[in-house]
Structures are given as structure tokens and as C-alpha cells.
Scaffold this active site. Structure first.
Site, mmCIF file in Angstrom:
data_model
loop_
_atom_site.group_PDB
_atom_site.id
_atom_site.type_symbol
_atom_site.label_atom_id
_atom_site.label_comp_id
_atom_site.label_asym_id
_atom_site.label_seq_id
_atom_site.Cartn_x
_atom_site.Cartn_y
_atom_site.Cartn_z
ATOM 1 N N ASP A 207 -20.941 -17.308 -49.880
ATOM 2 C CA ASP A 207 -19.654 -17.989 -50.059
ATOM 3 C C ASP A 207 -19.297 -18.152 -51.531
ATOM 4 O OD1 ASP A 207 -21.939 -19.654 -50.223
ATOM 5 O OD2 ASP A 207 -20.636 -21.417 -50.236
ATOM 6 N N GLU A 208 -18.031 -18.382 -51.739
ATOM 7 C CA GLU A 208 -17.494 -18.826 -53.028
ATOM 8 C C GLU A 208 -17.965 -17.996 -54.213
ATOM 9 O OE1 GLU A 208 -16.611 -23.495 -52.201
ATOM 10 O OE2 GLU A 208 -18.624 -23.032 -52.897
ATOM 11 N N ASN A 209 -18.073 -16.698 -53.993
ATOM 12 C CA ASN A 209 -18.334 -15.827 -55.123
ATOM 13 C C ASN A 209 -16.987 -15.428 -55.696
ATOM 14 O OD1 ASN A 209 -18.999 -13.827 -56.919
ATOM 15 N ND2 ASN A 209 -19.379 -12.293 -55.319
ATOM 16 N N HIS B 237 -23.312 -18.923 -56.241
ATOM 17 C CA HIS B 237 -24.149 -20.133 -56.301
ATOM 18 C C HIS B 237 -25.512 -19.811 -56.908
ATOM 19 C CE1 HIS B 237 -21.433 -22.806 -54.038
ATOM 20 N NE2 HIS B 237 -21.070 -21.692 -53.411
#
Lengths: 688, 688
Positions: free
Chosen positions: B332-334, B252
Site C-alpha cells: 500500500d501507499e507506495n 513503508h
């Protein structure tokens, strides 16, 4: 062929004229020409800026795009605008010759040219361009499927250079978001002055690092930090608005003197308790933050050097927060009672050859002028500062009228004749709940007075004043808007734009559109009504607001002690506003009926009566589970009773004697219930 | 005599039991006993505080008084409360043994005893007392003329110590006033954690003096100043709320990398244009603030020492703004795409023996832990941080579920079994527009899992997460409230409080009362509808919101590119909410009718159909002057068509074949119009 051409042209003109009448522009521009054709909005709509504007234009145009997008739901592709000449082929072209300076006498003119495939705003300064964007937003039209701007040419400029709103942040503190959304509304109405009344008996509202006692003891924790003030000044600048701060002295001093009693004027007998000996051997009073409304005696001591020391230090800290060239020092409603009773002050007057308290106050005021001048500020004050020794640089704020035993606007004429610049607020006291028409027709330029061009030029403009004895952050907006938009028109538009009916029509649209800026004047009414109705259906109580208006002038909160400054204002009167929605419609129905007693006209009048009977019934039902409805029942019953009888009158079936009917209607002329009055009383009377 | 006594007692109990059922308390307290009798409110009502509370209690009690006053319009005499033992004989006595500390595991219990002439709140800490005051406000009852509290005894304490709401300030920036009013709502619901998601692809929102580029290049000018953050922290503290800030790294990263591309992971071919050579001779990408929604690849480079230098400096500046003991670093969401493609990062992995990107991320995370520890902060992160080398001090934020290809809540069980403390957000994603019942029945304590007492104790609680891809400051509240109140109950009340119907009844009252705190979830709906209706009557469009719900899950804004982050959300879907008002009532009417086809039951069902036919007619009329109504017409027509036919079905007059009727109703099962779905489709189906 020639005739046909003329006819076609006539058709075009008639059509265009009709459109012009339909436009809800406010303030009405100086020149408006509407032609055939439209510029239709699409997703690709883009804006380009050129010239030499101040960078405030970028934010201004970005906000314009977002508002237009929110209204239309088109979802434009263009996001944040941050530089010149981004889209040279954009449909909307804005050109500004120069960087606009916040202050008086700046060129705020603009011209707006809408063609079927191109819109151009030309302005000398970005301030004018911002005005042009507001006009463009007001030009927006729609049919059933699309939004468009009518092909038109507008050229525009303000009549007066001072178009202000005063917000009283002392009596009821108004937080940053209230200030900001009202700045947005001012900008939308092309107003350019925000007068911020920051200090009064009921509280000191400015963070001061050198005198923290003012915040600690005299603010109840309700104040603006210096960063918040800077932030608001920047916010105002971005919208072309000058901020004029006010620290009201020497009267209205309760809050300041709560922190610094030693600079107060009151002497008291030394009987211990709340007093203490000072070095002169006289006694000084203690003070407390005022909780009531009214005019109070706490006044700064003009004979005490410490008074000037503290004020000078305060100005040194406060002035740099405000880049504008004006500082308001109040100066109003100093009754001088404490001065008269203070032997030291009497001695001081003699020594300085000051014959009256007015002269003493001028002495005081003139000590302040250099403190402000040091920071590049001109002194402004309420009209009481106008005495013979006042410096010609001061600006006189004209406010008193018959209520204060004066001729309305007299001080304005006096001021300009004596060489002072002046701003009119008498007639613009929007807190007093008078109808919009009274403010709209109140022209700063006096009609009868024989003024030279030079004298006229000293009339800078006017200012709506919003005192907050009875206004909380929840109700502030509904007390200010939409009526202030009509004042904005008075101050911007040509002198002859005075058609009240036409203004009302446009005001309705303007009021609705103010919601998109976050103004709460419409939505918070429903909040109050839901609370009153105890989360039951608000239909009846809402309909009753359409015939009720808050008590006007100074008749609500009798003696100033019925409500305290910390009291909530969540009552029926707080949901009501001047110009109650049904009054005018009912009055027209009555007039039409009296002129022609047709069945149709009778039915229109009868429909109101039937509605009011139903409203009363609805309110009675509601009240079974809503204590806050109780105070309005006597009033709704009176209107219902009168309505029932008048229905019989319409049918010639009333058996009541005229005197008894009169009594019945006279009962509707009451101010005894729920702090409101029935707005239809005068129209009811016409029927007997 | 004995029997009479028993009978009387039974009568009292029955009456009291009934009252208990009528109370709209939420979260429902641990113990509630209601007895006969009332404490009636009068103008003289006063509060007294004793013991050793933190001074936050004074503001808390002052706000309590103002809210009670606003609701009742009684105008209490007592103003600002600033000290202990001001009114020893006051009707409401509050005693606190000690000063409450903001954070986990503080004693938040209280007991509330209402007698007919005296009310007592006893609490260990002022935090408990504040909760007691909220319960007292919810206890308020009225008859037709007065307000009162029922005689009752309540003792109460929370089930979980972490009861939070996350606000995403990055995707749509949410200004200070949005944050503040939501803190008020949290306090009203006895929630105690505000998780502030301050950084994401769509913007960096914290003023940093050492790294001003983050604001200048990566915020669009939309950020919180440090003073605003301090002010909000204080505001939260005054309401007993801990703030947990979040800077989401290493993924992000678009906003951070817009300012500091040199710490990004992406390598690109050196073809000039947007790239430049760096000292290693490899090429770095440039980045821009993300305008769409979704998961994006920009990720910080964990192999670059400068990454840690900048983060360390940022934590040094940001940590001191937040006195709480926890700091959320996202994680998150790497997706690791840019890591895989970067030879230098691959080399770094080999050198440090990091086999997977997960291990590399843990390496990264563990570099951050001491930077935070230096400021006394424990690290918290989304569940992706949970890998074998993670420090046991870290808190794991469980969020993934089936949508992410995971078992809901699995990470929570994994975390506690491995010795980590954890907070549940899976099932509490309120931005996804699921019905309140789904959140209400989502218990952080897993039902099936075999957990020891120690493991259970590591489940700290839960957190509602409000991501703002589709929520502006105008709509934020209506996406959060009232559903979050049901989550508050799940986290506070006993495990067995799970009656959905009872919760719904209480929620309606709670939702209404949140308005008094300035929450806009009710009033802003009308604002959107007025804009859609173009200032015409909103009745039809409002009634249509009662059967429409915004598309659920991730089905609105397909691909994340339909709307940009600067787009306004003023559409019909933005006025709609989950749990559309008429769905349940209609479903009940259908069930009753199917169980018993009486004329009465038939009439109830028919009434809905007639309403929806009228709504469609109203919408068509409205649309003649309201382009924003057009997108909803196909849907309202489908419901109207089905309704017309089903009216015939009810009367056995339908001539349609079953298949055709099915098709007609199936048309109501569409997501193709105006970003909403018809909430009554499933109930309609039951009729064929």
C-alpha cells in the site's frame, strides 16, 4: 540588617524543611538536603550520560524519560538513548565511573544534585545511577500548571546488600508479564534480589530438555521456557537485579516425583494398583501434582544414587541460565516421615553413621554443593539446612518463627554466630496479610543479640516472601504491593528511619506511582469488584473493602483443602488488602472523640456509622442481582447493626444494656464470613 | 381444557420470548430458541469430551471452566482436563466429529442444547465446540443467589469465513501479553483471523538470524523473538485463530532501508555527508527509523536483484514460523516519488516495458509470489496490488475510501469481478475513533452491486484494522474493544441482524465480560485518569470523559509530527473513547423533552446541565494540584457556560438573544482543546 538577614535565612530554612517533609521518597535516602528554588521541566529537557557505565544505563535512562513524560504529558523530544555524550549540554547529567556488576557488595551509592538549571547524578556504577534516577522520579513536584524538581542535594547508599522479593511460581504459576512488572517495581524500590521459587509440590516450572518429563507430567503446561528465563534474567540485569533461582529439595517433592517416582522415599505394600516392583524388590509409590496447600510428605530419596544423577543433570541444565553466584536449594519442611518408613533409607543412615534425619538431610545437601560449585554457584537454603556439617559457604535463609514453634529470627543469630551468611525472611511473609507496620519494624539486625562486627556483617539483608497458595496472576501484585515498599525501606534506609505514620504517608504516593510501571494492585481491585457486583455500581462493595481485611496468617483456606491450586480467586477477600483504608481514620476519630466529646468529634465518628449503614443498604440492593455479594451480607449487617446502636450511644439514646451492646459489637469480631475480618472491631470496642 | 392448555403454552412462549430478548449473546447466533426452565450451576458441575477433536479442546474446556468458576466463585472440583471421556456422566457433554484445521472454510458450526439437567454441545470440529463454549458462557444468568443457564437450543455457524483483527506492531510495538489477551478476546467473539502487521516505517519487529541488522538497527530493541512468535502462533491455534503475518513492501520501507539502504530507491546528489558511492557510480541515500506518523517515501528498489535476494531470504526464515496458508505483503501507499527520480529504475521500467509505477509494483509483487508459494503460502496485499497482471491466487485487501479519494468498497467489487478473493477493511478502521454503529452497519457484502453467487463467494469477510500511531500497550485494548465485538457480529451473524440499539445493549455486557480475559479497556482508563488527577479523586474527570470523544479520523496529531512514536499517550484524549457514555442518554432526554415539555422531561435534561456545571467546578478544583487537568478546562468551561444558560432557557428565564445563545452553544463545537470534541454538541443545538 544583621537581624533581617538571620530572619530571612530562618525563613528559607523553614520553607526548605517543610518541603523535605513533603517529599514522598521511599526508601528514604541516607542524606537529604532541600533548598529554595526549583528546576522546572520543559519539552527541551534532555539527558546526557558520561563515564564508563554498563550499557544497561541507556535503557534505564530511556525508561526514565518515558515515565517522566507519561506522568507529565510534556512530550520530550529526546527518544531512545543509545550512546554516551549525546547531549553534552543536557539539563540532566549522569556520570558513572564504572560498569556495575550484578551481585552482592557492588557499590550502589549515588549522589543527586538538583540546581535551578542543572541536575547531576554522580555514581560509582550505573547501578547507583539507576537508583538515583528512581529518586529523581520520586522528587517530582507540581503546582497547578507545571512540574518541577526542588533544588536539593541527596547522597545515598543501601544499608543492606541483599534486598529481595521471593516469588512462588509453583503454587499458582505467575506468567512472564507478572514477573517483569514486579521486577520493575523492585527496581523502583531500589531492591536488588529476585528470588524465584520455581519448584514445589504444586508444579515444576522450568523447561528442561534433558528431562522433558518434568514439564510433560509435572507442570500442567504452566512453565517458563529457557528463552523466557534468559529473557527475564536479562530484564532483571537491565534493572540491576540479581536472580536467585530455587529448586526446592528434598522435601516439597510431589511435582518432581510425579515425573520421577523412582527417586521418591515412600515405600508401600505390594498390593498392586498404583505401585510397581522395582529392582530391589521393594515397592515404590506413585505421586501426583499436589492441588492443595500445606506440608506434604513426598521427599526425594537421599540414599538413591539416581536422585543425585538427576539433580546433577538438572543443575547442569538450569545453572547456566542464571549468571548470578547463588542457587537456592530449598531444604525446608522435610518432615522425614517417608524416610522413617523406608528400610533402605534407615539402612543407609546406619551405614553412613547419620544419627538423625537432619544429619541425613545435611548429607543430601552436601552432595548438592559441588554440583552447584561446578557452575560457580554458592548454595543457599532455608534455615533447616543449618546443621553442624554444613559447609560454611552456604547461605542460611532464616524464616521460621512462633508459627513454626521457634523464636523469630533465632536461626539468623545462630547462623551468623556459627559463621554463616544469612538473609532474613521471618517477619517478611507478605502473603500472610499482616499490616505493613509489622513488616516495616522488622529489622534484620537483631536488637538484643550480642553480635560482633564480623557477625553483623554476615547478615546480608532480608527478603519479602510471596507464597502463592492464595494469589493468582490477577491478585499477585496487590498481595505484594505496596507493603513490600516498606520492606525495601527497612533494608535500604538508615536504622532509625522508623516513623510509621510518616512511612504510611509516603507509601500512599509510592503505591500510586507503581501504577505507571504496569503494576495491577490498584486497577485489578476494581476488576474483582465489578465481577462481584455483576457489572452494577461498585460503590458500596468498594466502600466495604475499606473496613475489611483478608483473614491473616494461615486462617484462610482451612486445612489447605478448601481451595485448590487451580481455583480462581475472584472473591471479596481477594479485593481486600491488609491496612484497610478506613480503619486507621476511624480509630483516630474514636480516639479524638474519647479525648474530647465535642460536637465536631462526635460528628466525625457518626459519619462513619452512617456510611456503614448506607453501605449495608447498598450491598443488600446490589445482592438482588449479584450472588457473589451474598456471602458478605451477614458481615455488613453486623457492622450496620452495631453502627445503628452506637449512633444512639453517641446521643445517649441507647436503651440497650451494656452486656447486650457488648454482644452486638462482639458480633463484629468474626471470621466466619467471606474470608475476611472487620478491621474496625478493636476501635468499635473502645466506644463501650 | 383445550383453551387452558393453549393459554399455558402462550404464557410459556411469552416468557421464553422475553428471556431471549434479555440474552446478551454476541455475535448473535443463527438460531436461538429459549424455553422455560433452568440448568443451575453447582460445585459438582463437570465436563466430558468425546469424539475425535483436536487436543486444543482440552485447554479450551479447562479455560472455560476457570472463567465460569471465576465469574461465579463456585470453586468447581474439576481441574485440568487432559483426556476424552473422563466423566461420562458429566452435566456438560461435548462431542466433536473431527479435528479442526486452522484456516478458511473449516466447519465452525455447533449446536448447543441446554436442558434442566444436561447441556450438550455438538460440533463437527473442535473449533465449532470452542465457539459453543463461548456462547454458553454468554448464556449465563443469575438471580440473587444462584447462577444458571436458561433451557435453550442454539444452532449456529458463521456468515463469513474471514473474521479478523489487524494489529499494527510497528508504530507502537505491542508486547506479547497485549497480543495474547487480544487473541483471547477474538476467540471470545468467534473471530478467527489475526493479521499481524509486523513491519512498517516505524520499525521491523521480527527476529531474523540471517539478517540481524534488521533487529540491531531497525527495531529500537522492540521485536518478537522467533520463539515468542511460535508461542503466539500456538496460542492462537489453541483458540482456533489463523495468523496472517504482514511484511509491508515495497513502500513503508524506512525500517528495512535503515538496515539495508542499498536496496532503497532514493538517489541523491553526491555532495558527501550522508551518502556514499555505490558500484554503479550513482549515489544511495541513508535512512532512519521513522518517528512520525504519515505516508513516507522510502521504498524498496524493484530494479535491484539484491532486493529480491534479501526478501527471499527473509521469507525463507519468516514463513516457517507461520503454519497458515496466507502471507500479507502490504503493497500500500507506495507513492513512487523515489522511483520517478531514480534514472536506473526509469531505465528498468523501459527495458521491461512497464508503463506505470503501478505496473512496476505488480512486477515487484509477482516476484514475491513464488517466494511465498515455495512455503505453501498465498500472497495477500492491500488493494493497490490489484492490477491487470496480478495472479488470480492473490487476495485483495480492500481498504480505501473517500479519505483516500476513492469510493468506499469499490476495490472489493472490482476484485471479485476480476476473479480475486477479497477481504474488507474499509469501514472497519477502528483506530479512527468512529462510533460503533458506523462499523456495525458496514457490511462486506455490497448492497447495490450486481454480483453473481460465485463473485459473492469471493468476498471472504472483513477485518478490523488497528493502526497504532496513537495507541500504546496501555491504550491499545480501549481502542479495539468493545467496538470490534460489533464488527465480529457483522461478520458472523445473519445479514438482517442490524438493530443498533439492541446491539448496544448487548455490547455493554460483552465489554464487561472481556475484562475476565484480562483485557484492559476498562481498567486502564482509571489508571490514566488517576495520573491526570495526580492521585486526587477522579470523579469529575471521569464524568467529563462521558461527554468527550477523541478527535476522529486523521485530525489528532496534525501532520503526524505533534507526537512521536515513542511519545507516551497518557492524556485525557487517551482515556476517552468513541460513543461517549452520556451522549446517547442526553440526546434521548432532549428528544423526549422536545416532544413533551413535561416537568419530568425537563428535569431529566436539567439534571445533565447541573451535572456538567458541577463537573467543571470539580475540574477547576482538581486542577489546583494537577497540571494535566489544565488543557481540558477551557472545554469544560464552555459546556458549563452553555449549560448554565440552557438551564435558564428551560425555565424561560434566559435573557440572551438567540444569536448570542447560538454563539454560546457553537463554542461547544470545537476541536481545539485536549485532542477531544464534545459529543453532546449536536444534541445541545436541538434546544435552540
Amino acid at each position: 540588617m544583621k537581624y533581617l538577614f538571620v530572619l530571612l535565612l530562618a525563613g528559607v530554612t523553614a520553607n526548605a524543611q517543610m518541603q523535605k517533609e513533603q517529599l514522598n521518597l521511599m526508601p528514604w535516602p541516607q542524606n537529604v538536603v532541600v533548598n529554595d528554588g526549583n528546576f522546572t521541566l520543559t519539552k527541551n529537557f534532555k539527558v546526557n550520560i558520561s563515564g564508563n557505565p554498563d550499557s544497561r544505563i541507556f535503557g534505564g535512562v530511556t525508561r526514565f524519560l518515558r515515565r517522566l513524560d507519561g506522568r507529565t504529558g510534556i512530550f520530550f523530544e529526546q527518544g531512545f538513548i543509545t550512546k554516551l555524550n549525546e547531549f553534552p549540554n543536557a539539563e540532566l547529567q549522569i556520570n558513572c565511573t564504572k560498569n556495575g556488576k550484578i551481585g552482592l557488595y557492588e557499590d550502589e551509592s549515588y549522589s543527586l544534585d538538583v540546581k535551578a538549571n542543572k541536575i547531576t547524578i554522580n555514581a560509582t556504577s550505573d547501578l547507583g545511577a539507576l537508583h538515583g534516577l528512581e529518586t529523581l522520579l520520586q522528587l517530582l513536584q507540581n503546582d497547578s500548571k507545571k512540574f518541577y524538581f526542588p533544588v536539593s542535594q541527596i547522597s545515598d547508599f543501601p544499608r543492606f546488600t541483599w534486598r529481595g522479593l521471593m516469588l512462588d511460581a509453583s503454587r499458582h504459576f505467575q506468567p512472564v508479564d507478572v514477573v517483569k512488572r514486579n521486577l520493575d517495581a523492585l527496581a523502583a524500590m531500589k531492591m536488588n534480589v529476585f528470588h524465584w521459587h520455581l519448584v514445589d509440590d504444586q508444579g515444576w516450572r522450568i523447561e528442561t530438555k534433558k528431562h522433558p518429563k518434568l514439564i510433560e507430567l509435572a507442570s500442567d503446561g504452566l512453565y517458563y521456557t529457557q528463552e523466557e528465563i534468559r529473557n527475564i534474567v536479562k530484564y532483571a540485569d537491565e534493572r540491576g537485579i540479581l536472580i536467585v533461582p530455587e529448586i526446592d529439595v528434598p522435601g516439597h517433592g510431589s511435582a518432581i516425583l510425579t515425573a520421577y517416582p523412582e527417586i521418591g522415599s515412600k515405600v508401600i505394600t505390594l498390593t498392586g494398583g498404583t505401585s510397581e516392583k522395582n529392582i530391589q524388590g521393594t515397592a515404590i509409590s506413585t505421586y501426583r501434582i499436589e492441588r492443595n496447600a500445606g506440608i506434604f510428605s513426598p521427599t526425594l530419596d537421599p540414599s538413591n544414587p539416581k536422585t543425585y544423577k538427576i539433580l546433577s543433570e538438572l543443575f547442569d541444565e538450569v545453572c547456566p541460565l542464571f549468571p548470578g553466584a547463588y542457587f537456592h536449594i530449598g531444604g525446608d519442611e522435610n518432615e522425614g516421615k517417608d524416610w522413617d518408613a523406608n528400610p533402605k533409607i534407615q539402612e543407609f543412615k546406619k551405614k553412613h553413621n547419620l544419627k538423625t534425619n537432619h544429619e541425613l538431610q545435611t548429607y543430601f545437601t552436601m552432595q548438592l554443593a559441588p554440583m552447584l560449585k561446578k557452575h560457580g554457584k554458592q548454595l543457599m537454603g532455608w534455615e533447616e539446612i543449618l546443621t553442624k556439617d554444613l559447609s560454611k559457604e552456604a547461605i542460611v535463609h532464616s524464616w521460621r518463627g512462633p508459627n513454626e514453634g521457634m523464636v523469630a529470627g533465632q536461626s539468623l543469630v545462630d547462623a551468623v554466630k556459627k559463621g554463616y551468611k544469612t538473609v532474613l525472611s521471618n517477619g517478611f511473609y507478605i502473603d500472610l496479610m499482616y499490616p505493613v507496620a509489622s513488616h516495616y519494624l522488622n529489622d534484620p539486625m537483631p536488637k538484643g543479640a550480642d553480635l560482633s562486627a564480623e557477625e553483623k556483617a554476615r547478615i546480608l539483608g532480608g527478603e519479602a516472601t510471596m507464597w502463592t497458595e492464595l494469589a493468582t496472576p490477577e491478585t499477585f501484585d496487590s498481595r505484594v504491593w505496596p507493603r513490600t515498599a516498606a520492606i525495601a525501606e527497612r533494608l535500604w534506609s538508615a536504622e532509625n528511619i522508623t516513623d510509621v505514620a510518616n512511612m504510611r504517608k509516603r507509601l500512599e504516593s509510592v503505591s500510586f506511582r507503581l501504577e505507571e510501571l504496569g503494576l495491577t494492585h490498584i486497577k485489578n481491585k476494581a476488576v474483582i469488584l465489578r465481577n462481584i457486583a455483576n457489572n452494577q455500581n461498585i460503590k458500596s462493595v468498594n466502600e466495604f473493602t475499606n473496613v475489611c481485611e483478608p483473614l491473616k496468617g494461615y486462617t484462610r483456606n482451612k486445612g489447605g483443602t478448601e481451595y485448590q491450586m487451580y481455583s480462581p480467586f475472584t472473591l471479596f477477600a481477594d479485593a481486600c488488602t491488609p491496612d484497610a483504608k478506613d480503619s486507621l481514620a476511624f480509630d483516630e476519630a474514636v480516639s479524638q472523640y474519647l479525648a474530647n466529646k465535642s460536637a465536631d468529634n462526635k460528628a466525625k465518628v457518626a459519619a462513619f456509622f452512617n456510611k456503614w449503614i448506607a453501605v449495608n443498604k447498598g450491598l443488600v440492593e446490589l445482592s438482588a442481582n449479584a450472588p457473589l455479594v451474598q456471602p458478605i451480607l451477614p458481615l455488613s449487617k453486623k457492622l450496620s447493626d452495631a453502627s445503628q446502636e452506637l449512633l444512639l450511644v453517641l446521643d445517649n439514646k441507647s436503651t440497650l444494656k451494656t452486656a447486650d451492646l457488648k454482644t452486638l459489637i462482639e458480633q463484629c469480631n468474626t471470621k466466619d464470613h467471606a474470608d475476611v475480618e472487620l478491621s474496625v472491631y478493636e476501635s468499635l470496642k473502645k466506644l463501650i
